[in-house]
Scaffold this active site. Sequence first.
Site, PDB file in Angstrom:
ATOM      1  N   CYS A 260     -34.220  -0.487  22.110  1.00  0.00           N
ATOM      2  CA  CYS A 260     -34.812   0.625  21.461  1.00  0.00           C
ATOM      3  C   CYS A 260     -35.883   0.770  22.231  1.00  0.00           C
ATOM      4  CB  CYS A 260     -35.399  -0.027  20.239  1.00  0.00           C
ATOM      5  SG  CYS A 260     -34.605  -0.961  19.351  1.00  0.00           S
TER       6      CYS A 260
ATOM      7  N   HIS B  65     -43.923   0.836  16.418  1.00  0.00           N
ATOM      8  CA  HIS B  65     -42.315   0.353  16.834  1.00  0.00           C
ATOM      9  C   HIS B  65     -41.875   0.371  15.106  1.00  0.00           C
ATOM     10  CE1 HIS B  65     -37.732  -0.112  17.867  1.00  0.00           C
ATOM     11  NE2 HIS B  65     -38.571  -1.023  16.992  1.00  0.00           N
TER      12      HIS B  65
ATOM     13  N   HIS C 203     -34.003   5.182  13.050  1.00  0.00           N
ATOM     14  CA  HIS C 203     -34.559   4.154  14.131  1.00  0.00           C
ATOM     15  C   HIS C 203     -33.239   4.950  15.365  1.00  0.00           C
ATOM     16  CE1 HIS C 203     -34.370   1.421  17.604  1.00  0.00           C
ATOM     17  NE2 HIS C 203     -35.044   0.709  16.766  1.00  0.00           N
TER      18      HIS C 203
END
Length: 617
Positions: A265, A417, A455
């Site tokens: 990520c 995040h 995401h």
Amino acid sequence: MQRLPVITAFGGFNPAGRSSFHRGYARMVFDKLGQRERVDTLSDLAALMGLRTGTTGPLEPGLEEKVLKGTLVRELEARIYDYHRCHYHQAANLANPTGISFEISTRQLPHPLPGDWQVETIGSGRVRVTTTSLSVMLDSFREIPVGAAGQLPTGFEPGERYNSRFHPRGLQLAVLGASDAVLSMGIGWDEVVAAAGPGNISVYASSAMSQLDPYGNGGLMQSRLRGSRVSSKQLALGLNSMPADFVNAYVLGNVGSTGAVTGACASYLYNLRAGVEDIRSGRARVAVVGATEAPLVPEIVDGYSTMGALATTENLRKIFSGDVDFRRTSRPFGDNCGFTLGEGTQWAILMDDALAVELGANIHGSVAGVYINADGYKKSISAPGPGNYLTMARAMAESRAIVGDESLKRRSFVQAHGSSTPQNRVTESAILDRLAGVFGVREWPVCAVKAYVGHTVAVASGDQLISALGIFNRGILPGIVTIDKVADDVHQDNLQISCEHVERDPTSLDLAFLNSKGFGGNNATAAVLSPHVTRNMLEKRYGEKAMLTHHRKNESVVEQAVAYDVKASKGELQTIYRFGEGLIDEDQIDLAVDKVVLPGFPPVELDVNNPFADMTK
């Protein structure tokens, strides 16, 4: 003296729409926009979604609702796949002691034949098979337990915007996203190459999960088991380095440095650091940084869901106490049960400070640094660890040294995040809260863009960067509007996590931190300086006179950039795709000991100095 990496252009696409000119950001803060800005935002999205073309202004009746419903996180649309009726094969064994008989084409016989098969030729290229047992795969359908995703705006298909035959969706996005960034720059790419030198340009981009649809690795792995053939393109186009490769070959014609850095990520920030370090060290004068991800395929959703990482419909029903609101499945720092996958691509063009001033480039901000740390020894590879404490602390310390204690304490914000998992909401908030206390930061604004777009894996921090640039421009800090309140176990003594948008004077915000906690211990934090801070720094280095010259040059740059935005807002994206154009005749390359001249390019100067002179002479 190090060079400052200045953000001179940015672009891309995600569930909020087109990124250049803060278009996607405007969709996220739509509720806080004035009437004129709302009309402009809706009109741009309507053109992108194919609901209208060739015009701007107020929408026809009924279109506003379609635009708003067809953007951001929402229930998975059948154009992606039907999650209610997802195709799979059910293994079964058929048996009959008195025998099973069936006819089949000779071409379809397996090799070698099973030992208990009796085969009789019946003519016309067919045979009759008799056996007592048979293993088969039966066509079946099931419902995947995840029903929401951050999808590109309804009606926007990237492959329809250029000749994309056989290109995986992720690479289609890469071509469009990089084109958006280049065209929004307002300076012709050839002019940039001429000024910087072809050997002084870097391109860094990747996909964390490679290209997993049928045109990439997905098709490569499935073809034989599905009874079809592997194509000559699937393996090559499936590589996770292909976003950079495609942009080099078909968008930029780049002959400079290139690379594809992946870190789950945190991949966007890994690529950003490579570009930033090239510029700070003088290895490059221009860095094009990007990432692309198209993970909305059943197999990936199935994998993440089996891990327990995604928000399933069943678990969301418990949170909502009944019917699921698919618009609110991505819930950073609230009561949540897993993240929501999204698709997208984001790109930024960085120049060293001298080149940005020389060309009159737009100044959207600058990147002070990107900081990466692993977690050390781990028990679970996917569990969080201490590395993110290091990345945040290093980013805060160096940023304070650059802009001062007051800017850090009162004029900064965090793009978290915020993956929307119960574990992340606790661990990331603890890191931010504790470090805020150590550095004396109070009521530190924390934003989480995944609440809007999901995401996007490798692209996630690119989404954060684009949102941060929008905040610097407009001053609206997007609230986490998908939750009603912050979860009880979130650490927030020193944080300001708002469920509503917060408006600030853009000039009151100097500094943004982009934070990423990737699977496997891939922690990264970037420190991004606002446009006004960047301009002040440039003026101190080059003087008022040089900046006045920059301002005059910038007028024509802005004019060209706005001309692109006007066309794009009417649906004319002008995608750059130069397949087979401008090929270099290698026989025409001029070689010398101090330079290489490629036909059509300025000379590439060779470094003839000994970097280890003190050790060799």
